[in-house]
Scaffold this motif. Sequence first.
Motif, mmCIF file in Angstrom:
data_model
loop_
_atom_site.group_PDB
_atom_site.id
_atom_site.type_symbol
_atom_site.label_atom_id
_atom_site.label_comp_id
_atom_site.label_asym_id
_atom_site.label_seq_id
_atom_site.Cartn_x
_atom_site.Cartn_y
_atom_site.Cartn_z
ATOM 1 N N VAL A 156 -3.932 4.093 3.818
ATOM 2 C CA VAL A 156 -2.851 4.288 2.847
ATOM 3 C C VAL A 156 -1.992 3.024 2.765
ATOM 4 O O VAL A 156 -1.594 2.597 1.675
ATOM 5 N N GLY A 157 -1.724 2.413 3.922
ATOM 6 C CA GLY A 157 -0.939 1.182 3.940
ATOM 7 C C GLY A 157 -1.599 0.067 3.147
ATOM 8 O O GLY A 157 -0.922 -0.713 2.465
ATOM 9 N N MET A 158 -2.933 -0.020 3.199
ATOM 10 C CA MET A 158 -3.631 -1.054 2.456
ATOM 11 C C MET A 158 -3.480 -0.839 0.950
ATOM 12 O O MET A 158 -3.264 -1.796 0.204
ATOM 13 N N VAL A 159 -3.550 0.400 0.498
ATOM 14 C CA VAL A 159 -3.364 0.689 -0.931
ATOM 15 C C VAL A 159 -1.953 0.283 -1.362
ATOM 16 O O VAL A 159 -1.767 -0.371 -2.393
ATOM 17 N N LEU A 160 -0.953 0.635 -0.555
ATOM 18 C CA LEU A 160 0.424 0.258 -0.876
ATOM 19 C C LEU A 160 0.609 -1.259 -0.836
ATOM 20 O O LEU A 160 1.343 -1.823 -1.660
ATOM 21 N N TRP A 161 -0.064 -1.922 0.088
ATOM 22 C CA TRP A 161 0.026 -3.380 0.191
ATOM 23 C C TRP A 161 -0.540 -4.035 -1.070
ATOM 24 O O TRP A 161 0.045 -4.978 -1.608
ATOM 25 N N ILE A 162 -1.669 -3.540 -1.538
ATOM 26 C CA ILE A 162 -2.265 -4.079 -2.764
ATOM 27 C C ILE A 162 -1.316 -3.865 -3.938
ATOM 28 O O ILE A 162 -1.133 -4.765 -4.775
ATOM 29 N N MET A 163 -0.692 -2.703 -4.009
ATOM 30 C CA MET A 163 0.286 -2.449 -5.064
ATOM 31 C C MET A 163 1.467 -3.415 -4.946
ATOM 32 O O MET A 163 1.956 -3.932 -5.955
ATOM 33 N N ALA A 164 1.919 -3.678 -3.715
ATOM 34 C CA ALA A 164 3.032 -4.606 -3.504
ATOM 35 C C ALA A 164 2.649 -6.018 -3.944
ATOM 36 O O ALA A 164 3.439 -6.708 -4.599
#
Length: 124
Positions: free
Chosen positions: A62-70
């Motif tokens: 989940v953190g990786m998905v949010l990181w890509i969005m960031a």
Amino acid sequence: MSAVSFALVAAAVLLGTAGQILLKAGTNAVGHFEFTLANALPVGTRVAMEPRILGGVGCYAVGMVLWIMALSRTEVSVAYPMLSVGFALNALLAWWLLGEAMSAQRLMGIAVIMLGVTLVARSS
């Protein structure tokens, strides 16, 4: 950095930190192990089925998905140094939750990291 960008970076950092703490707690529960051809399947299954390890992997995903969005909203030269906050959080949480050592030298290193992150964040 906008409020949304900051929230995405912060959430990604917190999930990465939670993932790391969960992985360590899971490996503590499983105990020391070594992979060999003879024991790869049983040991790998035991590790893969440990709930804390599964939780840690989930946090990373989940953190990786949010990181890509960031990263789609923020300059990498600003966002990436913010990951350093995770180093400080990991050290503090490992001390508090896992009983790991916390020396004055380590605390000073954490303070330097936080100062650097503050300087980078204010530069944008």
